[in-house]
Design a protein around this motif. Structure first.
Motif, PDB file in Angstrom:
ATOM      1  N   THR A  38       0.855  -1.175   0.000  1.00 51.91           N
ATOM      2  CA  THR A  38       0.000   0.000   0.000  1.00 51.91           C
ATOM      3  C   THR A  38       0.896   1.231   0.000  1.00 51.91           C
ATOM      4  OG1 THR A  38      -0.141   0.147   2.420  1.00 51.91           O
ATOM      5  CG2 THR A  38      -1.817  -1.179   1.291  1.00 51.91           C
ATOM      6  N   THR A 150     -11.605  -3.699  -2.166  1.00 51.49           N
ATOM      7  CA  THR A 150     -11.231  -3.963  -3.554  1.00 51.49           C
ATOM      8  C   THR A 150     -12.420  -4.571  -4.291  1.00 51.49           C
ATOM      9  OG1 THR A 150      -8.896  -4.288  -3.055  1.00 51.49           O
ATOM     10  CG2 THR A 150      -9.729  -5.370  -5.038  1.00 51.49           C
ATOM     11  N   SER A 181      -1.147   1.214  -8.614  1.00 51.63           N
ATOM     12  CA  SER A 181      -2.527   1.089  -8.170  1.00 51.63           C
ATOM     13  C   SER A 181      -3.457   1.118  -9.377  1.00 51.63           C
ATOM     14  CB  SER A 181      -2.881   2.227  -7.217  1.00 51.63           C
ATOM     15  OG  SER A 181      -4.194   2.105  -6.731  1.00 51.63           O
ATOM     16  N   GLU A 187      -8.952   1.157  -0.555  1.00 51.04           N
ATOM     17  CA  GLU A 187      -8.269   2.275   0.078  1.00 51.04           C
ATOM     18  C   GLU A 187      -8.720   2.381   1.526  1.00 51.04           C
ATOM     19  OE1 GLU A 187     -10.389   6.256  -1.223  1.00 51.04           O
ATOM     20  OE2 GLU A 187     -10.068   4.980  -2.982  1.00 51.04           O
ATOM     21  N   GLU A 210      -4.110   5.192   2.731  1.00 46.69           N
ATOM     22  CA  GLU A 210      -3.329   4.203   2.000  1.00 46.69           C
ATOM     23  C   GLU A 210      -4.152   3.621   0.849  1.00 46.69           C
ATOM     24  OE1 GLU A 210      -0.093   2.868   2.576  1.00 46.69           O
ATOM     25  OE2 GLU A 210       0.227   4.564   3.951  1.00 46.69           O
ATOM     26  N   GLY A 212      -4.192   0.559  -2.138  1.00 50.23           N
ATOM     27  CA  GLY A 212      -3.606  -0.716  -2.514  1.00 50.23           C
ATOM     28  C   GLY A 212      -2.863  -0.621  -3.838  1.00 50.23           C
ATOM     29  N   ARG A 213      -1.817  -1.437  -3.978  1.00 50.74           N
ATOM     30  CA  ARG A 213      -1.047  -1.479  -5.224  1.00 50.74           C
ATOM     31  C   ARG A 213      -1.001  -2.924  -5.721  1.00 50.74           C
ATOM     32  NH1 ARG A 213       4.610   1.019  -4.920  1.00 50.74           N
ATOM     33  NH2 ARG A 213       4.803  -0.117  -2.961  1.00 50.74           N
ATOM     34  N   TYR A 243      -6.000  -5.263   1.396  1.00 49.71           N
ATOM     35  CA  TYR A 243      -5.213  -4.033   1.426  1.00 49.71           C
ATOM     36  C   TYR A 243      -5.460  -3.240   2.703  1.00 49.71           C
ATOM     37  CZ  TYR A 243      -3.941  -4.797  -3.449  1.00 49.71           C
ATOM     38  OH  TYR A 243      -3.438  -5.316  -4.612  1.00 49.71           O
ATOM     39  N   ASN A 246      -3.275  -4.820   5.159  1.00 48.36           N
ATOM     40  CA  ASN A 246      -1.897  -4.406   4.876  1.00 48.36           C
ATOM     41  C   ASN A 246      -1.627  -3.030   5.471  1.00 48.36           C
ATOM     42  OD1 ASN A 246      -2.054  -5.806   1.539  1.00 48.36           O
ATOM     43  ND2 ASN A 246      -1.318  -6.760   3.402  1.00 48.36           N
ATOM     44  N   ALA A 247      -2.577  -2.111   5.306  1.00 47.12           N
ATOM     45  CA  ALA A 247      -2.423  -0.758   5.844  1.00 47.12           C
ATOM     46  C   ALA A 247      -2.355  -0.784   7.367  1.00 47.12           C
ATOM     47  CB  ALA A 247      -3.572   0.133   5.377  1.00 47.12           C
TER      48      ALA A 247
END
Length: 269
Positions: A38, A150, A181, A187, A210, A212-213, A243, A246-247
């Motif tokens: 992220t 997502t 992204s 997000e 943040e 996501g990528r 994501y 992850n953040a």
């Protein structure tokens, strides 16, 4: 097929095989912590009213661009305990379409519980985690101010299109999002406040958003670390809330590291 396209497909296949054959624990080991998949997006930071003064927040490059402020009189060494308050949620409409997000209450509880546990695990090695405020206690208050999952169906559709990787990988910058992204990725935004547990004084505040990528690169990592980052970003694009988690892990790690630096102790894991 270009070498770049082959790399994305190969990493996705390897990560997918790891997940199917060895389960979630091995999957997490193969893909690493996920904290690099992220990226901060300053244009999506929120102003919910949870913090006391947004004007004094400034980007901190050492924290990846997260905006923070801390009291000039802060003496972090006097805090050896931490209390993590119940995480609040104050959702604002996303900037792209203006529609208010709707989230399943079960998902919301799962996410707030996950974040609380992530913060606890990150801080516990260096500070006692307590459930009451008092002298020597820093109280962490958190508000999640944006949560967008997502759109997994869009991620799957993009992956099935031949050579879509080339267009998708560059779409982030083209649409004003972080590199790697895409518009359908999740997000997550938060606002965080730190108070003195003895008198309630605000000693620091931060906020971040943040994104996501799906095609995340970590140019500072070794070959294995870079591959883990890439594969983790790719695989997480097929799970609605990965994501966000992850953040949460990224923020927890940064908070723990920053506390260690300010208190003059070695970060522990």
């Amino acid at each position: 097929m270009t070498r770049k396209t082959f790399s994305a497909a190969t990493l996705g296949l390897v990560a997918g095989t790891a997940l199917l054959l060895t389960g979630c624990q091995a999957y997490n080991t193969v893909l690493g912590s996920g904290t690099s998949v992220t990226a901060t997006d300053a244009t999506r930071m929120t102003r919910s009213g949870f913090l006391t003064d947004y004007a004094r927040l400034k980007p901190n490059e050492a924290l990846g661009g997260i905006e923070c402020w801390r009291s000039p009189t802060l003496d972090a060494k006097k805090y050896d305990k931490v209390m993590i308050s119940r995480i609040l949620v104050s959702l604002t409409p996303p900037k792209d379409n203006g529609e208010a997000p709707t989230i399943d209450p079960n998902d919301l509880k799962t996410l707030t519980d996950y974040f609380h546990t992530s913060l606890t695990n990150a801080l516990k090695p260096q500070m006692s985690v307590v459930d009451k405020a008092g002298p020597g206690v820093v109280v962490i208050r958190v508000a999640l101010t944006n949560l967008v999952p997502t759109t997994v169906t869009d991620s799957l559709a993009g992956t099935l299109v031949p050579y879509a990787f080339i267009a998708e990988a560059s779409s982030g910058v083209a649409t004003g999002r972080p590199a790697g992204s895409t518009p359908y990725l999740g997000e997550t935004a938060m606002e965080m406040q730190f108070r003195d547990g003895a008198n309630g004084t605000v000693i620091a505040e931060c906020r971040d958003a943040e994104i996501g990528r799906k095609y995340a690169a970590d140019v500072n990592a070794n070959a294995v670390g870079a591959a883990q980052t890439w594969a983790s970003g790719y695989m997480n694009s097929f799970q609605a809330w990965s994501y966000a988690k992850n953040a949460f892990d990224k923020w927890s790690l940064l908070v723990a590291q920053r506390f260690a630096e300010l208190r003059g102790v070695a970060p522990k894991q």
